[in-house]
Design a protein around this motif. Sequence first.
Motif, PDB file in Angstrom:
ATOM      1  N   GLU A  79       3.014 -25.529  -7.101  1.00 18.71           N
ATOM      2  CA  GLU A  79       2.682 -25.302  -5.691  1.00 18.71           C
ATOM      3  C   GLU A  79       1.920 -26.480  -5.095  1.00 18.71           C
ATOM      4  OE1 GLU A  79       1.049 -21.707  -4.174  1.00 18.71           O
ATOM      5  OE2 GLU A  79       2.017 -20.465  -5.697  1.00 18.71           O
ATOM      6  N   ASP A  80       0.866 -26.865  -5.784  1.00 13.05           N
ATOM      7  CA  ASP A  80       0.047 -27.959  -5.264  1.00 13.05           C
ATOM      8  C   ASP A  80       0.849 -29.252  -5.156  1.00 13.05           C
ATOM      9  OD1 ASP A  80      -2.021 -26.211  -5.149  1.00 13.05           O
ATOM     10  OD2 ASP A  80      -2.972 -26.876  -7.013  1.00 13.05           O
ATOM     11  N   ASP A  81       1.635 -29.508  -6.166  1.00 12.07           N
ATOM     12  CA  ASP A  81       2.391 -30.758  -6.157  1.00 12.07           C
ATOM     13  C   ASP A  81       3.415 -30.800  -5.025  1.00 12.07           C
ATOM     14  OD1 ASP A  81       0.970 -31.630  -8.284  1.00 12.07           O
ATOM     15  OD2 ASP A  81       2.506 -31.240  -9.797  1.00 12.07           O
ATOM     16  N   LEU A  82       4.085 -29.690  -4.808  1.00 11.01           N
ATOM     17  CA  LEU A  82       5.077 -29.678  -3.731  1.00 11.01           C
ATOM     18  C   LEU A  82       4.408 -29.814  -2.370  1.00 11.01           C
ATOM     19  CD1 LEU A  82       7.805 -27.141  -4.907  1.00 11.01           C
ATOM     20  CD2 LEU A  82       7.598 -29.601  -5.289  1.00 11.01           C
ATOM     21  N   VAL A  83       3.212 -29.282  -2.264  1.00 12.87           N
ATOM     22  CA  VAL A  83       2.461 -29.471  -1.025  1.00 12.87           C
ATOM     23  C   VAL A  83       2.100 -30.940  -0.855  1.00 12.87           C
ATOM     24  CG1 VAL A  83       0.258 -29.027   0.127  1.00 12.87           C
ATOM     25  CG2 VAL A  83       1.545 -27.131  -0.845  1.00 12.87           C
ATOM     26  N   ILE A  84       1.632 -31.551  -1.915  1.00 17.80           N
ATOM     27  CA  ILE A  84       1.259 -32.967  -1.847  1.00 17.80           C
ATOM     28  C   ILE A  84       2.459 -33.832  -1.474  1.00 17.80           C
ATOM     29  CG2 ILE A  84       0.532 -34.956  -3.217  1.00 17.80           C
ATOM     30  CD1 ILE A  84      -1.213 -33.006  -4.853  1.00 17.80           C
ATOM     31  N   LEU A  85       3.565 -33.587  -2.143  1.00 16.46           N
ATOM     32  CA  LEU A  85       4.764 -34.391  -1.875  1.00 16.46           C
ATOM     33  C   LEU A  85       5.260 -34.169  -0.447  1.00 16.46           C
ATOM     34  CD1 LEU A  85       6.719 -33.999  -5.260  1.00 16.46           C
ATOM     35  CD2 LEU A  85       5.576 -36.049  -4.387  1.00 16.46           C
ATOM     36  N   SER A  86       5.283 -32.913  -0.036  1.00 19.62           N
ATOM     37  CA  SER A  86       5.737 -32.611   1.320  1.00 19.62           C
ATOM     38  C   SER A  86       4.820 -33.249   2.351  1.00 19.62           C
ATOM     39  CB  SER A  86       5.793 -31.096   1.546  1.00 19.62           C
ATOM     40  OG  SER A  86       6.745 -30.496   0.683  1.00 19.62           O
ATOM     41  N   LYS A  87       3.541 -33.173   2.082  1.00 13.80           N
ATOM     42  CA  LYS A  87       2.570 -33.728   3.017  1.00 13.80           C
ATOM     43  C   LYS A  87       2.742 -35.243   3.129  1.00 13.80           C
ATOM     44  CE  LYS A  87      -1.652 -31.661   3.470  1.00 13.80           C
ATOM     45  NZ  LYS A  87      -2.957 -31.215   2.943  1.00 13.80           N
ATOM     46  N   THR A  88       2.906 -35.874   2.002  1.00 10.03           N
ATOM     47  CA  THR A  88       3.124 -37.321   2.009  1.00 10.03           C
ATOM     48  C   THR A  88       4.366 -37.673   2.826  1.00 10.03           C
ATOM     49  OG1 THR A  88       2.197 -37.424  -0.219  1.00 10.03           O
ATOM     50  CG2 THR A  88       3.426 -39.348   0.548  1.00 10.03           C
ATOM     51  N   LYS A 183       2.199 -21.785   3.750  1.00 10.71           N
ATOM     52  CA  LYS A 183       3.110 -20.637   3.699  1.00 10.71           C
ATOM     53  C   LYS A 183       4.509 -21.051   3.253  1.00 10.71           C
ATOM     54  CE  LYS A 183       0.551 -17.727   6.866  1.00 10.71           C
ATOM     55  NZ  LYS A 183       0.388 -17.335   8.270  1.00 10.71           N
ATOM     56  N   GLN A 184       5.100 -21.996   4.001  1.00 13.47           N
ATOM     57  CA  GLN A 184       6.482 -22.351   3.706  1.00 13.47           C
ATOM     58  C   GLN A 184       6.633 -22.991   2.332  1.00 13.47           C
ATOM     59  OE1 GLN A 184       8.763 -21.345   5.752  1.00 13.47           O
ATOM     60  NE2 GLN A 184       7.162 -20.589   7.105  1.00 13.47           N
ATOM     61  N   ILE A 185       5.876 -24.033   2.100  1.00  9.15           N
ATOM     62  CA  ILE A 185       6.059 -24.771   0.861  1.00  9.15           C
ATOM     63  C   ILE A 185       5.685 -23.902  -0.344  1.00  9.15           C
ATOM     64  CG2 ILE A 185       5.421 -26.828  -0.443  1.00  9.15           C
ATOM     65  CD1 ILE A 185       7.121 -27.426   1.978  1.00  9.15           C
ATOM     66  N   ARG A 186       4.599 -23.188  -0.212  1.00  6.24           N
ATOM     67  CA  ARG A 186       4.207 -22.322  -1.333  1.00  6.24           C
ATOM     68  C   ARG A 186       5.185 -21.161  -1.502  1.00  6.24           C
ATOM     69  NH1 ARG A 186      -0.588 -24.113  -3.305  1.00  6.24           N
ATOM     70  NH2 ARG A 186      -1.826 -25.365  -1.854  1.00  6.24           N
ATOM     71  N   PHE A 187       5.701 -20.663  -0.415  1.00  2.00           N
ATOM     72  CA  PHE A 187       6.745 -19.634  -0.486  1.00  2.00           C
ATOM     73  C   PHE A 187       7.923 -20.155  -1.289  1.00  2.00           C
ATOM     74  CE2 PHE A 187      10.762 -18.019   1.119  1.00  2.00           C
ATOM     75  CZ  PHE A 187      10.570 -16.658   1.151  1.00  2.00           C
ATOM     76  N   PHE A 188       8.311 -21.377  -0.976  1.00  2.00           N
ATOM     77  CA  PHE A 188       9.418 -21.993  -1.703  1.00  2.00           C
ATOM     78  C   PHE A 188       9.052 -22.209  -3.166  1.00  2.00           C
ATOM     79  CE2 PHE A 188      11.197 -25.890  -3.445  1.00  2.00           C
ATOM     80  CZ  PHE A 188      12.549 -25.622  -3.363  1.00  2.00           C
ATOM     81  N   ALA A 189       7.852 -22.715  -3.402  1.00  2.00           N
ATOM     82  CA  ALA A 189       7.443 -23.026  -4.764  1.00  2.00           C
ATOM     83  C   ALA A 189       7.438 -21.769  -5.634  1.00  2.00           C
ATOM     84  CB  ALA A 189       6.058 -23.665  -4.754  1.00  2.00           C
ATOM     85  N   LYS A 190       7.002 -20.680  -5.048  1.00  2.00           N
ATOM     86  CA  LYS A 190       6.930 -19.430  -5.822  1.00  2.00           C
ATOM     87  C   LYS A 190       8.304 -18.988  -6.300  1.00  2.00           C
ATOM     88  CE  LYS A 190       2.713 -17.368  -3.891  1.00  2.00           C
ATOM     89  NZ  LYS A 190       2.516 -17.785  -2.481  1.00  2.00           N
ATOM     90  N   SER A 191       9.326 -19.340  -5.534  1.00  2.00           N
ATOM     91  CA  SER A 191      10.665 -18.900  -5.913  1.00  2.00           C
ATOM     92  C   SER A 191      11.188 -19.650  -7.137  1.00  2.00           C
ATOM     93  CB  SER A 191      11.634 -19.080  -4.741  1.00  2.00           C
ATOM     94  OG  SER A 191      11.931 -20.453  -4.571  1.00  2.00           O
ATOM     95  N   LEU A 192      10.468 -20.687  -7.535  1.00  2.00           N
ATOM     96  CA  LEU A 192      10.955 -21.495  -8.653  1.00  2.00           C
ATOM     97  C   LEU A 192      10.416 -21.034  -9.997  1.00  2.00           C
ATOM     98  CD1 LEU A 192      10.496 -25.054  -7.103  1.00  2.00           C
ATOM     99  CD2 LEU A 192      12.588 -23.693  -7.193  1.00  2.00           C
ATOM    100  N   VAL A 193       9.272 -20.356  -9.954  1.00  2.00           N
ATOM    101  CA  VAL A 193       8.617 -20.044 -11.231  1.00  2.00           C
ATOM    102  C   VAL A 193       8.952 -18.636 -11.729  1.00  2.00           C
ATOM    103  CG1 VAL A 193       6.738 -21.639 -10.913  1.00  2.00           C
ATOM    104  CG2 VAL A 193       6.549 -19.312 -10.013  1.00  2.00           C
TER     105      VAL A 193
END
Lengths: 193, 193
Positions: A79-88, A183-193
């Motif tokens: 979750e955190d990583d996808l947020v970081i990457l998306s933010k960048t 919300k969005q990115i973490r929502f997406f991330a949750k679907s992966l685990v």
Amino acid sequence: MTKKTSKYDKILNTFIQLLIEGGYQSATISKIAERAEVNPSTIFRNFTDKKGLLSAVVDRHLKDLSTIFDGVSMTGNIEDDLVILSKTYQEFQVDHQEIVLIGFQAALEMPEINKAVEEIPVLFKKILGDYFSDMKKQHKIRETIDVEAATMNLLWLNFGYFLSVIRFDHPNISTSATDFYDKQIRFFAKSLV
Amino acid sequence: MTKKTSKYDKILNTFIQLLIEGGYQSATISKIAERAEVNPSTIFRNFTDKKGLLSAVVDRHLKDLSTIFDGVSMTGNIEDDLVILSKTYQEFQVDHQEIVLIGFQAALEMPEINKAVEEIPVLFKKILGDYFSDMKKQHKIRETIDVEAATMNLLWLNFGYFLSVIRFDHPNISTSATDFYDKQIRFFAKSLV
DNA sequence: AAAGCATGCAAGTGGTTGGTTGCATTTTAA
DNA sequence: TTAAAATGCAACCAACCACTTGCATGCTTT
């Protein structure tokens, strides 16, 4: 590194500003000159012609692009990583929105603009794909996840959101950056685990 | 309903075609006249001025938009339904891509264009939101799913994909329509159940 | 102080574009 | 058939725009 001339950067920055405000055709030489407090002839002496200005924007953009993910380090938490990457990615896109806009407007005058625009998602895709592959190897995401599908999904999600931000105003489809990440990115991330 | 004049539609269609090919500034009156096999003066007699042409495009677009989801019926199967809805949206967007393009180009000349462009995702969002709410009531998607997040996610996914399709060429970020529906949309749908 | 370079200034050029107008001609409808 | 409406035609206009040029002036560097 010595600056090319004292007015060079001022002209280029003004040009980019005008691009964002009104697009390529609207970014007139005389408007640039006026706002940059420079004589029109100075613009031509520095950039040859209007395409030269475009070229300079593209060059600067490509230079910036090459360092976009430098210094970004992953935590291992999806979750955190996808947020970081998306933010960048998002911050770079917004800071360089002019290249996307003229990609929609001046692709005829300069076909290479679209190539430059494309390189952002292409690079982002590579970063994401590598990350997902890595996480899959580490069994941090489900076995059944299609890495390619997940990558493109997140790519388009980010691309769609970015364009919404810079073009849309409607409250129903507007979302704050924090909401997008949380919300969005973490929502997406949750679907992966 | 009688057509306004015999040349009206031909001019308007040619204009839209030229918009897609080269954008607003490139869609010159003389180009339109030549390709539509019409005299330039006829264009002005029918549309007053160039903004009138834009207006007509926007009007036609809004008319088409009002019926976009007519006749689309749901099956109750989440995956299939999301594919149907996405497909309906995508086909409309591609068929009306000119309005999106000029939204990026002529927002200055006609601010109301952006309103018209926005209405597509706004409407799509409403359809999706209603659908997800309904499915949640029927317990066909998980309790924990944030409907708003899911809606925006699918919205941006579709919007991002659409813009990739009409602007990008790079093989790494290109995906066929079938792949998009069968992999991306179903990938997303699976995360909901 | 001298030399070189960047800039300001002003006038001008050529091309394009959107738009107009008056009149002849064709198309359409009654 | 006839009247009205739509179109073709051609000349024209004004505005804007990218771009050029020659010269004067100022700034920087050595």
